[in-house]
Design an enzyme around this catalytic site. Structure first.
Site, PDB file in Angstrom:
ATOM      1  N   PHE A   1       0.840  -1.197   0.000  1.00 20.09           N
ATOM      2  CA  PHE A   1       0.000   0.000   0.000  1.00 20.09           C
ATOM      3  C   PHE A   1       0.876   1.248   0.000  1.00 20.09           C
ATOM      4  O   PHE A   1       1.758   1.403   0.849  1.00 20.09           O
ATOM      5  CB  PHE A   1      -0.881  -0.001   1.251  1.00 20.09           C
ATOM      6  CG  PHE A   1      -1.824   1.167   1.342  1.00 20.09           C
ATOM      7  CD1 PHE A   1      -3.070   1.130   0.717  1.00 20.09           C
ATOM      8  CD2 PHE A   1      -1.488   2.306   2.068  1.00 20.09           C
ATOM      9  CE1 PHE A   1      -3.944   2.202   0.810  1.00 20.09           C
ATOM     10  CE2 PHE A   1      -2.366   3.387   2.162  1.00 20.09           C
ATOM     11  CZ  PHE A   1      -3.594   3.325   1.531  1.00 20.09           C
TER      12      PHE A   1
ATOM     13  N   ASN B   1       1.007   5.490   0.131  1.00 18.59           N
ATOM     14  CA  ASN B   1       0.299   6.772   0.261  1.00 18.59           C
ATOM     15  C   ASN B   1       1.241   7.934   0.018  1.00 18.59           C
ATOM     16  O   ASN B   1       1.826   7.993  -1.084  1.00 18.59           O
ATOM     17  CB  ASN B   1      -0.566   6.859   1.519  1.00 18.59           C
ATOM     18  CG  ASN B   1       0.106   6.561   2.825  1.00 18.59           C
ATOM     19  OD1 ASN B   1       0.569   5.454   3.024  1.00 18.59           O
ATOM     20  ND2 ASN B   1       0.147   7.529   3.725  1.00 18.59           N
ATOM     21  N   ASP B   2       1.395   8.871   0.934  1.00 17.55           N
ATOM     22  CA  ASP B   2       2.050  10.148   0.633  1.00 17.55           C
ATOM     23  C   ASP B   2       3.417  10.032  -0.057  1.00 17.55           C
ATOM     24  O   ASP B   2       4.238   9.210   0.340  1.00 17.55           O
ATOM     25  CB  ASP B   2       2.318  10.928   1.927  1.00 17.55           C
ATOM     26  CG  ASP B   2       1.121  11.037   2.829  1.00 17.55           C
ATOM     27  OD1 ASP B   2       0.015  10.691   2.403  1.00 17.55           O
ATOM     28  OD2 ASP B   2       1.307  11.474   3.985  1.00 17.55           O
TER      29      ASP B   2
ATOM     30  N   GLN C   1       5.369   6.811   1.489  1.00 21.24           N
ATOM     31  CA  GLN C   1       4.743   6.075   2.572  1.00 21.24           C
ATOM     32  C   GLN C   1       4.345   4.711   2.030  1.00 21.24           C
ATOM     33  O   GLN C   1       3.635   4.614   1.019  1.00 21.24           O
ATOM     34  CB  GLN C   1       3.515   6.829   3.073  1.00 21.24           C
ATOM     35  CG  GLN C   1       3.861   7.976   3.981  1.00 21.24           C
ATOM     36  CD  GLN C   1       4.385   7.502   5.327  1.00 21.24           C
ATOM     37  OE1 GLN C   1       3.652   6.972   6.136  1.00 21.24           O
ATOM     38  NE2 GLN C   1       5.677   7.675   5.547  1.00 21.24           N
TER      39      GLN C   1
ATOM     40  N   PHE D   1       6.491   7.812   9.504  1.00 21.15           N
ATOM     41  CA  PHE D   1       5.474   8.592   8.805  1.00 21.15           C
ATOM     42  C   PHE D   1       6.149   9.592   7.850  1.00 21.15           C
ATOM     43  O   PHE D   1       7.351   9.601   7.679  1.00 21.15           O
ATOM     44  CB  PHE D   1       4.578   9.300   9.828  1.00 21.15           C
ATOM     45  CG  PHE D   1       3.424   8.446  10.315  1.00 21.15           C
ATOM     46  CD1 PHE D   1       3.450   7.059  10.214  1.00 21.15           C
ATOM     47  CD2 PHE D   1       2.292   9.031  10.889  1.00 21.15           C
ATOM     48  CE1 PHE D   1       2.389   6.272  10.657  1.00 21.15           C
ATOM     49  CE2 PHE D   1       1.223   8.257  11.338  1.00 21.15           C
ATOM     50  CZ  PHE D   1       1.272   6.881  11.219  1.00 21.15           C
ATOM     51  N   SER D   2       5.328  10.471   7.275  1.00 22.30           N
ATOM     52  CA  SER D   2       5.803  11.291   6.152  1.00 22.30           C
ATOM     53  C   SER D   2       6.879  12.306   6.531  1.00 22.30           C
ATOM     54  O   SER D   2       7.026  12.685   7.686  1.00 22.30           O
ATOM     55  CB  SER D   2       4.626  12.029   5.518  1.00 22.30           C
ATOM     56  OG  SER D   2       3.861  11.112   4.776  1.00 22.30           O
TER      57      SER D   2
ATOM     58  N   ARG E   1       3.301  16.047  12.836  1.00 18.86           N
ATOM     59  CA  ARG E   1       3.915  15.198  11.802  1.00 18.86           C
ATOM     60  C   ARG E   1       4.110  15.905  10.463  1.00 18.86           C
ATOM     61  O   ARG E   1       3.663  17.010  10.251  1.00 18.86           O
ATOM     62  CB  ARG E   1       3.059  13.950  11.600  1.00 18.86           C
ATOM     63  CG  ARG E   1       1.609  14.213  11.221  1.00 18.86           C
ATOM     64  CD  ARG E   1       0.833  12.894  11.099  1.00 18.86           C
ATOM     65  NE  ARG E   1      -0.590  13.096  10.915  1.00 18.86           N
ATOM     66  CZ  ARG E   1      -1.486  13.126  11.904  1.00 18.86           C
ATOM     67  NH1 ARG E   1      -1.114  12.958  13.160  1.00 18.86           N
ATOM     68  NH2 ARG E   1      -2.761  13.330  11.643  1.00 18.86           N
ATOM     69  N   ASP E   2       4.812  15.161   9.583  1.00 19.83           N
ATOM     70  CA  ASP E   2       4.986  15.516   8.177  1.00 19.83           C
ATOM     71  C   ASP E   2       5.900  16.735   7.981  1.00 19.83           C
ATOM     72  O   ASP E   2       5.513  17.723   7.331  1.00 19.83           O
ATOM     73  CB  ASP E   2       3.631  15.753   7.491  1.00 19.83           C
ATOM     74  CG  ASP E   2       2.616  14.644   7.764  1.00 19.83           C
ATOM     75  OD1 ASP E   2       3.043  13.512   8.041  1.00 19.83           O
ATOM     76  OD2 ASP E   2       1.405  14.915   7.714  1.00 19.83           O
TER      77      ASP E   2
ATOM     78  N   GLU F   1      -2.602  18.216   7.591  1.00 21.99           N
ATOM     79  CA  GLU F   1      -1.428  17.364   7.443  1.00 21.99           C
ATOM     80  C   GLU F   1      -0.552  17.888   6.313  1.00 21.99           C
ATOM     81  O   GLU F   1      -0.931  18.779   5.558  1.00 21.99           O
ATOM     82  CB  GLU F   1      -1.845  15.917   7.102  1.00 21.99           C
ATOM     83  CG  GLU F   1      -2.649  15.212   8.172  1.00 21.99           C
ATOM     84  CD  GLU F   1      -2.839  13.721   7.873  1.00 21.99           C
ATOM     85  OE1 GLU F   1      -2.772  12.939   8.821  1.00 21.99           O
ATOM     86  OE2 GLU F   1      -3.041  13.352   6.701  1.00 21.99           O
TER      87      GLU F   1
ATOM     88  N   TRP G   1      -8.417   9.380   1.303  1.00 21.67           N
ATOM     89  CA  TRP G   1      -8.531   8.491   2.472  1.00 21.67           C
ATOM     90  C   TRP G   1      -9.961   8.002   2.693  1.00 21.67           C
ATOM     91  O   TRP G   1     -10.184   7.005   3.377  1.00 21.67           O
ATOM     92  CB  TRP G   1      -8.031   9.199   3.739  1.00 21.67           C
ATOM     93  CG  TRP G   1      -6.543   9.230   3.866  1.00 21.67           C
ATOM     94  CD1 TRP G   1      -5.742  10.333   3.902  1.00 21.67           C
ATOM     95  CD2 TRP G   1      -5.652   8.101   4.005  1.00 21.67           C
ATOM     96  NE1 TRP G   1      -4.420   9.966   4.032  1.00 21.67           N
ATOM     97  CE2 TRP G   1      -4.341   8.601   4.099  1.00 21.67           C
ATOM     98  CE3 TRP G   1      -5.840   6.716   4.033  1.00 21.67           C
ATOM     99  CZ2 TRP G   1      -3.226   7.775   4.232  1.00 21.67           C
ATOM    100  CZ3 TRP G   1      -4.730   5.884   4.163  1.00 21.67           C
ATOM    101  CH2 TRP G   1      -3.441   6.423   4.268  1.00 21.67           C
TER     102      TRP G   1
END
Lengths: 508, 508
Positions: free
Chosen positions: B15, B17-18, B34, B75-76, B148-149, B201, B287
């Site tokens: 999977f 994502n970002d 991600q 995480f990102s 985060r990020d 985010e 999402w």
């Protein structure tokens, strides 16, 4: 022929759009409205007129404003009660000022020509039944072709009338003030702000109390059309701020959305309401398809009257923000005294009790706890209504869907004639309604006002509202939505989901 | 098995994502992302890694960052080239600094625990192939669980590294700065601003030139999820302003939207790109349904790489506003040299020429004049693609609809397995694309990049972009969309609507 909605205002015939001139006077609620009496689409704009004692039963009155002899059309605007005759317009033929100060209604409206829009006034010689256009109109002409929708109110602190009015294609709201409703001075501008769209229209500016405090804030309302993200057409945003009689200053950088459904535009608050009550009505439609929805005798309805306040609400577990709260006005008065609330059945296709007056007009209240366990299951609530017992097969239905994991919510208005005719009439509105703390539990709360052809969902005690019209094929318009199906995730315990049958006609 | 999109990055399995750590180094484009290598949904987050010479052909590299031994997930975050070794991390075993300053890549990322998120760094000992987590991580710990990020860039004027990082549930973007990537000082905060949603985010902050001027502005990007108006889930807004190394100050009150489609989130710009070119990639997903779209070996794709600029564009006939302009990066390189552009047929179901390499991957350019006459007819353009010759009957199709009267536009991705499984996967995105002045005529312009399972519509030369994925039933994934139907209002004259067949694999 369709009976149409009964708790929501409609004209007797022709095309209705923006609410205009909302004002209370001598205990009566006046509703004027953009009206084309000669066709089922916009054009040939008049001001229609109706009055009510309870905001639900309306009596139609004669047309208030006709187009000018030179072809100028009467576009949107507002009304005030000029109690102290600041305008000097309220003199009878003997030069005496009528004694009933509450009846001194002045309308402030836009006159529209293809290349010019100006602001104008009219006054009532008879306490609000008929209106005379002021002989020295226009009262504001700044040689603008996109300059409309004046909303006027009395600003007590500075002892002036204040007007907010849209410079539609400049995406600005101009603020004027006046001591007499005739001579206006421009004092400031607001915008562009928040979402852009292609035009700004129908501004409003009013003071709202913050619930559970002694404090208040000012709300600047800006309608956007065309070019909004809602069906490519119409929506309303608002800003929270302070107003000193000259300048509106937002308290933050947030662009807030008035209503998340497909059909809510040009909302305006009533003036001259006692006890600082703030009541608003919007047009329940969207210019993206307003001329294509099914209609026979008339086309266009108003939203339910809504009482407004401000509330500090959780956005999530860490942040709180001020939010405009909307509640249907005086729902207690709508409830039929002979019908008890009754709970909805689960997981079966059920019929509303035949003894109830329910089916097309009801107020459904549901408060549902959202436990962490449910939250991880991506489970849905589905609540669907239909006119036939084939609730899950009939293409003509209304469905509310809610996902407990993230608060995603949709209102689906089924497959209808309107969607066949206009591809921008989307069947499904999707947004989000986060759970909030109610009685120490994370809950989601729905108040659903259903009135044949319009559904208003008041989420989280009015903290987030969705207004959607629906238009089944013409033959089925009279069929009450008397069958329903409710599916809930097994783990979610339904605290209450009661249906409150409403009067088909509110007693006077 | 599906070949999947070829011009859009996907992982080999698991999977995605970002996009993370976008950086150019030694002429190579690095894309981290991600990644959950062990399941087709989010969780167990790693940083995957790929490199490219042209941003279209990607070579997969070994996993860049694995979860911590204590369970902390990765995480990102972003990447920079620490040319001058400000961090002191680039010493070999003999204490010498490697000579290739371009290879000194530092990753800045969030470590996620259920109750804590911190910012951390890692550096490459080998010019960007493998990465070592810094021994004194975290570099920022403020005891926040929703923090985060981090996106880091070098601010030349103040000679500091600057980090924008989300305080997700406070709806704020914190700005930190550092001289060495290890010690960070918080200098300001931005937000809440524009649209709220439930969390902010993946911020970004970068400088963009204004087209046809010597001027520039700074862009603050804020991703919103969940709770946006796009399918109740994910979207990106941005703000235009100035940045002095400490504080971001918007130039106006406008909340602008990055992409109007259903599937564009967490976009990030590449760092260390020569000539001030600004290239961005987003996650083409939402999402609200990302875990439910059909998938076999992998799930999740990136958007096309896009070159960004700022342009002053008309909002209507009176107003101009600065707008983020996005164009697919270097489309010239994508065109197959053996295939000539060819015009689309009107009002018939047609097949793309069998000699072309077209069908699943093409770039369609159309510029259409919008005359006043058309404008009054409420007429539509419809352009539909399908894998079978039953273009108008097959439920699996992609359709672009455009209304000339008001610029309303929709992208319909047909009826698919994804929509059956997840009610928030809406079939139709509706927005607005106003006509603009092109060659002295009011025109609307479309550039449509189609690459099996994703369609990106670059409206008005990139002034308004819509990114939508589509997911037909699994068996039909490999079928090229080689049939189409184009309906245009009679009065509209098509200036050009050429299809440019693209390489299925860009030559290296």
């Amino acid at each position: 022929m369709s009976t149409g909605p009964l708790l929501h205002f409609t004209p007797k015939e022709g095309f209705l759009n923006d609410p205009n001139g909302l004002v209370q006077s001598n205990g009566l609620w006046h509703l004027f409205f953009q009206w084309n009496p000669t066709a089922l689409e916009a054009g040939n704009q008049h001001w229609g007129h109706a009055i009510s004692r309870n905001l639900y039963n309306w009596n139609h009155l004669p047309t208030a404003l006709f187009p000018n002899e030179d072809g100028g059309l009467i576009f949107s605007g507002s009304a005030v009660v000029d109690k102290h005759n600041t305008s000097g317009l309220f003199k009878d033929s003997h030069g005496r000022i009528p004694t009933n100060t509450e009846g001194r209604i002045v309308l402030i409206y836009t006159t529209h020509y293809d290349d010019l829009e100006t602001q104008n006034i009219a006054y009532s010689p008879d306490g609000g039944i008929t209106f005379i256009k002021y002989e020295n109109n226009p009262v504001i002409n700044i040689n603008e072709s996109q300059f409309r929708d004046p909303k006027v109110f009395w600003h007590e602190e500075t002892k002036h009338w204040v007007m907010v009015v849209a410079l539609a294609q400049k995406l600005r709201i101009a603020i004027f003030r006046s001591s007499n409703l005739k001579n206006w001075e421009k004092v400031s501008e607001f915008g562009p702000a928040g979402l852009l769209g292609i035009q700004y229209e129908c501004p409003d500016l009013f003071r709202l109390p913050i619930e559970n405090t002694e404090d208040h804030r000012w709300i600047m309302v800006v309608s956007i059309n065309p070019g909004s993200h809602i069906n490519g057409g119409s929506m309303i945003q608002y800003f929270i701020g302070d107003f000193d009689g000259i300048t509106f200053t937002p308290i933050d950088k947030i662009a807030r959305i008035f209503d998340y459904g497909s059909d809510f535009y040009a909302a305006q608050t009533f003036s001259n309401v006692p006890n600082n009550q703030v009541i608003s009505i919007g047009w329940a439609n969207n210019w993206s398809y307003a001329s294509d929805v099914p209609a026979k005798q008339y086309r266009g309805i108003m939203s339910c009257p809504r009482e407004l306040s401000l509330r500090s609400m959780p956005v999530n577990s860490e942040a709180q923000e001020l939010v405009l709260v909307q509640r249907p006005y005086n729902t207690e008065a709508l409830k039929h005294p002979l019908s008890e609330p009754y709970p909805l059945a689960l997981e079966t296709v059920s019929e509303f009790p035949p003894t109830s007056i329910c089916g097309t007009r009801f107020y459904l209240c549901a408060t549902i706890p959202v436990s962490a366990t449910d939250s991880e299951k991506l489970e849905f609530m589905r609540l669907r209504w239909s006119a036939t017992s084939d609730v899950l097969g009939n293409k003509q239905y209304i469905e509310l869907g809610y996902r407990f994991s993230d608060g995603a919510v949709y209102i689906d208005r089924g497959s209808s004639e309107a969607s066949w005719k206009n591809p921008m009439y989307s069947e499904r509105s999707i947004s989000n309604l986060p759970a909030i703390l109610i009685d120490d539990k994370m809950m989601v709360d729905f108040g659903i006002l259903m009135d044949q052809s319009v559904v208003e969902v008041y989420g989280n005690h009015g903290g987030k509202v969705f207004t959607n019209t629906y238009h089944f094929s013409e033959g089925s318009e009279d069929s009450p939505l008397k069958y329903y199906y409710l599916a809930l995730p097994r783990a979610a315990k339904l605290v209450k989901a009661n249906v409150l049958p409403l009067f088909t006609k509110v007693p006077k």
